[in-house]
Design an enzyme around this catalytic site. Structure first.
Site, PDB file in Angstrom:
ATOM      1  N   GLY A  86       0.817  -1.201   0.000  1.00 39.32           N
ATOM      2  CA  GLY A  86       0.000   0.000   0.000  1.00 39.32           C
ATOM      3  C   GLY A  86       0.853   1.254   0.000  1.00 39.32           C
ATOM      4  O   GLY A  86       1.931   1.293  -0.579  1.00 39.32           O
ATOM      5  N   LEU A  87       0.349   2.302   0.676  1.00 40.00           N
ATOM      6  CA  LEU A  87       1.031   3.594   0.750  1.00 40.00           C
ATOM      7  C   LEU A  87       1.301   4.169  -0.635  1.00 40.00           C
ATOM      8  O   LEU A  87       2.369   4.714  -0.901  1.00 40.00           O
ATOM      9  CB  LEU A  87       2.344   3.480   1.545  1.00 40.00           C
ATOM     10  N   CYS A  88       0.329   4.027  -1.522  1.00 41.15           N
ATOM     11  CA  CYS A  88       0.477   4.572  -2.878  1.00 41.15           C
ATOM     12  C   CYS A  88      -0.803   5.291  -3.308  1.00 41.15           C
ATOM     13  O   CYS A  88      -1.252   5.161  -4.445  1.00 41.15           O
ATOM     14  CB  CYS A  88       0.856   3.477  -3.869  1.00 41.15           C
ATOM     15  N   GLY A  89      -1.403   6.005  -2.380  1.00 42.36           N
ATOM     16  CA  GLY A  89      -2.576   6.795  -2.697  1.00 42.36           C
ATOM     17  C   GLY A  89      -3.770   5.947  -3.098  1.00 42.36           C
ATOM     18  O   GLY A  89      -4.069   4.925  -2.479  1.00 42.36           O
ATOM     19  N   PHE A  91      -4.082   4.256  -5.803  1.00 43.61           N
ATOM     20  CA  PHE A  91      -3.674   3.286  -6.824  1.00 43.61           C
ATOM     21  C   PHE A  91      -4.472   1.986  -6.717  1.00 43.61           C
ATOM     22  O   PHE A  91      -5.035   1.496  -7.697  1.00 43.61           O
ATOM     23  CB  PHE A  91      -2.181   3.006  -6.692  1.00 43.61           C
TER      24      PHE A  91
END
Length: 287
Positions: A86-89, A91
């Protein structure tokens, strides 16, 4: 207003978070360059090959190209491409949202939907549903053409033996580091190209023979379409994570500055109170 110790702890905590988000941004930026080069070099070739495949399919009958067979749709395979992390907005969430919308549309037409999850985030979204067909999370550990070809062959074999009547791919199309577009793309059946004047196909000279070329061209073209989708998604992931971590770092810096200001105000207020107490005590003694 929070006490000085609490403010100091929050400032230190946010500073540590900024170091993490800044490091993740730099890592994603380094990976993005290679991923972006891969998809920009692959895309023209894949698009041209897909165009040739569509043109050639228009000249073939059903017996010559089983991948172009148009059937009544009763079973659909969705290849949902997401990341393992994760940690990709937005996406991952944008792909899950689009794929679930497609599932609802098909099920509203009494069509059974089977989901092949590529990436842990896609698997997490569907693992508790009866739509899940299979998963492949290891593809992102070492992305290469052979892995994409295996995914394509599974879908192609399922289409040929009648398990699936339609196959679609859902993935993020890479535009640039800041923009990724959730995309649905028809994989099977192959749709023949029809020009504006109603003509189909193109004028090709086959060497050594039409049958030999098509026997290799059609499966190869389909495998490359899957590989392109995976490269698109890979570049999109790094671009989305770089952008998300850049925004997170900026937001953390703004919050840290605000907390530092609050800390200085609280510290100044505490010093002022101490001075007032000393002055008041001195005046009381003089009086």
């Amino acid at each position: 207003m929070a006490n000085l110790k609490e403010l100091r702890n929050r400032i230190v905590s946010i500073g540590s978070t900024m170091q993490i988000t800044s490091a993740m941004k730099m890592v994603s930026a380094a990976k993005l360059k290679k991923a972006q080069d891969s998809i920009t070099q692959m895309r023209p070739y894949a698009n041209k090959l897909k165009e040739i495949l569509s043109n050639v399919s228009a000249t073939l009958d059903a017996s010559e190209n089983a991948f172009a067979e148009d059937r009544d749709v009763k079973n659909v395979l969705l290849i949902v491409v997401n990341s393992n992390r994760g940690l990709c907005g937005a996406f991952n969430s944008s792909i899950v949202k689009l794929s679930k919308k497609m599932v609802a549309e098909y099920e509203g037409q009494n069509v059974k939907v089977h989901v092949k999850a590529i990436g842990k985030k896609a698997w997490d979204a569907y693992r508790k549903t009866d739509n899940i067909h299979s998963e492949n999370n290891d593809i992102w550990n070492d992305l290469h053409f052979e892995g994409a070809a295996a995914i394509a062959e599974e879908a192609m074999n399922g289409f040929l033996d009648g398990t699936f009547d339609r196959v679609e791919v859902v993935y993020n199309h890479f535009k640039n580091a800041a923009v990724q577009e959730a995309t649905r793309e028809l994989f099977l059946p192959v749709v023949p190209t029809v020009s504006e004047n109603g003509s189909t196909g193109g004028d090709y000279i086959y060497e050594p023979s039409k049958e030999e070329i098509l026997e290799d061209l059609i499966p190869t073209s389909l495998k490359i379409q899957i590989f392109k989708a995976l490269l698109d998604s890979n570049a999109s992931e790094h671009g989305a994570r770089m952008t998300a971590m850049h925004k997170a770092t900026d937001n953390a810096n703004d919050l840290k500055n605000q907390l530092t200001l609050d800390y200085n105000k609280a510290r100044q207020a505490a010093i002022t109170n101490e001075i007032l107490e000393i002055v008041g005590g001195a005046e009381a003694l003089n009086g």
